[in-house]
Design a protein around this motif. Structure first.
Motif, PDB file in Angstrom:
ATOM      1  N   ALA A  31      44.963  30.358  36.870  1.00 13.14           N
ATOM      2  CA  ALA A  31      43.846  30.808  37.707  1.00 13.14           C
ATOM      3  C   ALA A  31      44.152  30.508  39.166  1.00 13.14           C
ATOM      4  O   ALA A  31      44.701  29.457  39.494  1.00 13.14           O
ATOM      5  CB  ALA A  31      42.555  30.104  37.285  1.00 13.14           C
ATOM      6  N   ASN A  32      43.815  31.447  40.026  1.00 17.71           N
ATOM      7  CA  ASN A  32      43.986  31.210  41.456  1.00 17.71           C
ATOM      8  C   ASN A  32      42.657  31.316  42.209  1.00 17.71           C
ATOM      9  O   ASN A  32      42.620  31.311  43.424  1.00 17.71           O
ATOM     10  CB  ASN A  32      45.039  32.146  42.068  1.00 17.71           C
ATOM     11  N   GLU A  33      41.581  31.406  41.418  1.00 16.43           N
ATOM     12  CA  GLU A  33      40.249  31.438  42.010  1.00 16.43           C
ATOM     13  C   GLU A  33      39.272  30.791  41.030  1.00 16.43           C
ATOM     14  O   GLU A  33      39.329  31.039  39.824  1.00 16.43           O
ATOM     15  CB  GLU A  33      39.835  32.882  42.295  1.00 16.43           C
ATOM     16  N   VAL A  34      38.399  29.954  41.566  1.00 20.06           N
ATOM     17  CA  VAL A  34      37.354  29.319  40.774  1.00 20.06           C
ATOM     18  C   VAL A  34      36.020  29.718  41.378  1.00 20.06           C
ATOM     19  O   VAL A  34      35.834  29.645  42.588  1.00 20.06           O
ATOM     20  CB  VAL A  34      37.491  27.780  40.779  1.00 20.06           C
ATOM     21  N   GLU A  73      45.376  23.103  45.742  1.00 21.87           N
ATOM     22  CA  GLU A  73      46.236  23.937  46.580  1.00 21.87           C
ATOM     23  C   GLU A  73      46.445  25.297  45.920  1.00 21.87           C
ATOM     24  O   GLU A  73      46.617  25.398  44.706  1.00 21.87           O
ATOM     25  CB  GLU A  73      47.590  23.238  46.759  1.00 21.87           C
ATOM     26  N   ASN A  74      46.415  26.348  46.703  1.00 25.94           N
ATOM     27  CA  ASN A  74      46.624  27.732  46.259  1.00 25.94           C
ATOM     28  C   ASN A  74      45.537  28.253  45.320  1.00 25.94           C
ATOM     29  O   ASN A  74      45.762  29.216  44.586  1.00 25.94           O
ATOM     30  CB  ASN A  74      47.999  27.904  45.604  1.00 25.94           C
ATOM     31  N   VAL A  75      44.377  27.612  45.325  1.00 19.74           N
ATOM     32  CA  VAL A  75      43.245  28.063  44.519  1.00 19.74           C
ATOM     33  C   VAL A  75      42.024  28.107  45.431  1.00 19.74           C
ATOM     34  O   VAL A  75      41.708  27.121  46.083  1.00 19.74           O
ATOM     35  CB  VAL A  75      42.973  27.117  43.327  1.00 19.74           C
ATOM     36  N   SER A  76      41.363  29.256  45.481  1.00 18.22           N
ATOM     37  CA  SER A  76      40.146  29.326  46.288  1.00 18.22           C
ATOM     38  C   SER A  76      38.948  29.001  45.404  1.00 18.22           C
ATOM     39  O   SER A  76      38.915  29.335  44.216  1.00 18.22           O
ATOM     40  CB  SER A  76      39.983  30.710  46.923  1.00 18.22           C
ATOM     41  N   THR A 127      41.189  42.393  42.776  1.00 16.44           N
ATOM     42  CA  THR A 127      42.203  42.168  43.807  1.00 16.44           C
ATOM     43  C   THR A 127      43.417  41.425  43.246  1.00 16.44           C
ATOM     44  O   THR A 127      44.267  40.972  43.996  1.00 16.44           O
ATOM     45  CB  THR A 127      41.604  41.348  44.975  1.00 16.44           C
ATOM     46  N   GLY A 128      43.470  41.282  41.926  1.00 12.30           N
ATOM     47  CA  GLY A 128      44.596  40.602  41.299  1.00 12.30           C
ATOM     48  C   GLY A 128      44.359  39.124  41.052  1.00 12.30           C
ATOM     49  O   GLY A 128      45.215  38.452  40.485  1.00 12.30           O
ATOM     50  N   SER A 129      43.213  38.613  41.452  1.00 15.02           N
ATOM     51  CA  SER A 129      42.906  37.207  41.201  1.00 15.02           C
ATOM     52  C   SER A 129      42.636  36.984  39.722  1.00 15.02           C
ATOM     53  O   SER A 129      42.158  37.874  39.028  1.00 15.02           O
ATOM     54  CB  SER A 129      41.663  36.779  41.987  1.00 15.02           C
ATOM     55  N   LYS A 130      42.942  35.764  39.277  1.00 16.06           N
ATOM     56  CA  LYS A 130      42.577  35.330  37.930  1.00 16.06           C
ATOM     57  C   LYS A 130      41.489  34.288  38.114  1.00 16.06           C
ATOM     58  O   LYS A 130      41.752  33.202  38.637  1.00 16.06           O
ATOM     59  CB  LYS A 130      43.784  34.742  37.209  1.00 16.06           C
ATOM     60  N   ILE A 131      40.281  34.629  37.676  1.00 14.52           N
ATOM     61  CA  ILE A 131      39.102  33.830  37.996  1.00 14.52           C
ATOM     62  C   ILE A 131      38.666  32.962  36.825  1.00 14.52           C
ATOM     63  O   ILE A 131      38.497  33.449  35.708  1.00 14.52           O
ATOM     64  CB  ILE A 131      37.938  34.746  38.425  1.00 14.52           C
ATOM     65  N   LEU A 132      38.467  31.688  37.111  1.00  9.53           N
ATOM     66  CA  LEU A 132      37.851  30.747  36.197  1.00  9.53           C
ATOM     67  C   LEU A 132      36.422  30.539  36.687  1.00  9.53           C
ATOM     68  O   LEU A 132      36.211  30.157  37.836  1.00  9.53           O
ATOM     69  CB  LEU A 132      38.605  29.410  36.200  1.00  9.53           C
TER      70      LEU A 132
END
Length: 157
Positions: free
Chosen positions: A28-31, A54-57, A75-80
């Motif tokens: 995941a790169n987005e929470v 780091e590297n996670v919004s 947008t290609g994000s993998k969201i948790l």
């Protein structure tokens, strides 16, 4: 619609197990923290955002804001998604947000809740909500990615 890799119910929200285990496991790169009260609390929101790996919004939204955001372009994000209130899952589903996997990680004890599995305590109302949700999407109980998942229907009622 944006890509949701997991929706986790955990009353601790963004904490060590999530940062060290779940985020790397899910890549995941987005929470997104979904909580109406927290979204209106600047101080607590700042504390959570300061735990941003780091590297996670990390974004904190009300249920309605989260639904609007998730309906946006992928947008290609993998969201948790992190939620501490099962009712918010029902509301996201009512907004037609596709939640294909719900993970129950930690719900602490209270006078209205009884223990169902390790650190998962549920009131009768919460259990009924989860059973209803499980008719629409997969619901599992699992603290860490390495743990064996327990399907909701296997939990002692």
């Amino acid at each position: 619609m944006k890509k949701i890799v997991l929706t986790r119910v955990d009353d601790r929200l963004l904490h060590g197990q999530v940062v060290v285990s779940w985020i790397p496991y899910l890549k995941a790169n987005e929470v997104i923290v979904v909580d109406d009260e927290l979204a209106r609390d600047e101080f607590m929101s700042l504390l959570i955002k300061n735990a941003e790996p780091e590297n996670v919004s990390v974004n904190i939204f009300t249920v309605e804001e989260a639904a609007n955001y998730l309906k946006g372009e992928d947008t290609g994000s993998k969201i948790l998604i992190l939620i501490k209130n099962i009712e918010y899952i029902e509301k996201l589903l009512e907004f037609n947000i596709a939640l294909n996997q719900i993970n129950i990680g930690n719900l602490g004890s209270s006078s209205k809740r009884k223990k169902y599995y390790n650190s998962v305590y549920l009131s009768d109302e919460e259990l009924n909500m989860l059973q209803s949700i499980a008719k629409k999407t997969e619901v599992e109980i699992r603290m860490l990615p390495k743990d064996k998942e327990i399907k909701l229907d296997k939990v002692n009622k």
